[in-house]
Design an enzyme around this catalytic site. Structure first.
Site, PDB file in Angstrom:
ATOM      1  CD  GLU A 156      -2.549   2.132   2.621  1.00  0.00           C
ATOM      2  OE1 GLU A 156      -3.178   2.162   2.956  1.00  0.00           O
ATOM      3  OE2 GLU A 156      -2.197   0.760   3.827  1.00  0.00           O
ATOM      4  CD  GLU A 198      -7.082   2.842   6.156  1.00  0.00           C
ATOM      5  OE1 GLU A 198      -6.101   2.364   7.030  1.00  0.00           O
ATOM      6  OE2 GLU A 198      -6.660   3.725   5.275  1.00  0.00           O
TER       7      GLU A 198
END
Length: 278
Positions: A158, A257
């Protein structure tokens, strides 16, 4: 004719480290289920410890099982996040801690059906050559990806924002890491976690990135930009990004998120209104 999924058929996942902060960490699965979620994700849920106790592991399994939700994704050990760590795989001295955490995570994954494990890369160490750090990261990621393959899971790379010394800040940088691991071990299960918030914060055109990242995609996370609030709370056009993603055939889960500005309940209304989900 387009086969794009409607937005109300997306598998929406609640991130339990950023959302439902009104509750203790192990009570958040139940809170998420009460809010309508059937899938959740955690960062590494063991207070920065690479070797959690048996009781800590059982508490996590019990919380997920009792809430009747799926633990879709979980971060692997990333060091002391509260002190600024953002991963340890590129830190040669942390190799043993990381490998021990992989064993813990795969045990949890086998028990709960978790099949996505995000692996934060690590901020640059000023006193270690970058080549040595990247070699350590490749070795650690390969180890984790091969372990994940044994339970049918995938490890994720990520890009992050907020830390100029974090070397994986763009989609292209993440794909280079993934290609490096695949070249090192063709049997490694590894893919891209595309976090729209982090990439947009770093100045990336996330909708343009979809031109080349789709074959690598394994997971998606979203939040509005700027501010990391609920989609619909700022100017990031999260809905447009998601619609483009679905148009290109993405059929995985999408995780929320974001950090609620007030109560999680109110923030969910903002998100649902912005996506036409009310």
């Amino acid at each position: 004719m387009s086969t794009q999924r409607p937005l109300d058929q997306v598998r929406w996942v609640a991130n339990l480290h950023t959302m439902f902060g009104e509750f203790p960490l192990m009570e958040r699965p139940a809170a998420a289920r009460a809010a309508g979620f059937r899938e959740v994700e955690y960062w590494w849920p063991f207070d920065g410890q690479p070797r959690p106790s048996h009781e800590q592991i059982e508490d996590l399994v019990a919380a997920i099982t009792a809430a009747e939700v799926r633990l879709t994704a979980m971060n692997l050990y990333a060091g002391n996040m509260a002190n600024g760590d953002r991963g340890v795989i590129s830190h040669p001295d942390a190799a043993e801690d990381f490998r021990d955490s992989v064993a813990v995570a795969m045990t949890i994954g086998a028990r709960l059906g978790t099949r996505l494990f995000n692996v934060p890369y690590g901020r640059r160490l000023p006193d270690v050559a970058e080549e040595a750090q990247d070699a350590a990261a490749t070795k650690a990621l390969t180890y984790a990806a091969l372990a994940a393959a044994e339970i049918g899971a995938t490890v994720l790379v990520e890009p992050l924002s907020g830390f100029p010394d974090y070397p994986v800040r763009t989609s292209r940088a993440a794909l280079k890491v993934i290609d490096r691991v695949r070249a090192h071990s063709p049997g490694a299960n590894i893919g891209l976690l595309m976090d729209q918030y982090h990439l947009a914060t770093n100045g990336e055109d996330v909708r343009a990135d979809l031109e080349f990242v789709v074959p690598y995609l394994s997971h998606i996370q979203v939040a509005d930009v700027p501010g990391r609030g609920a989609p619909g709370s700022a100017d990031g056009d999260v809905r447009g990004f998601v619609e483009d993603l679905l148009e290109r055939g993405y059929d995985g889960a999408i995780a929320l998120e974001y950090v609620p500005a007030g109560s999680t309940e109110d923030s969910l209304v903002t998100w649902r209104e912005s996506f036409g989900l009310l």
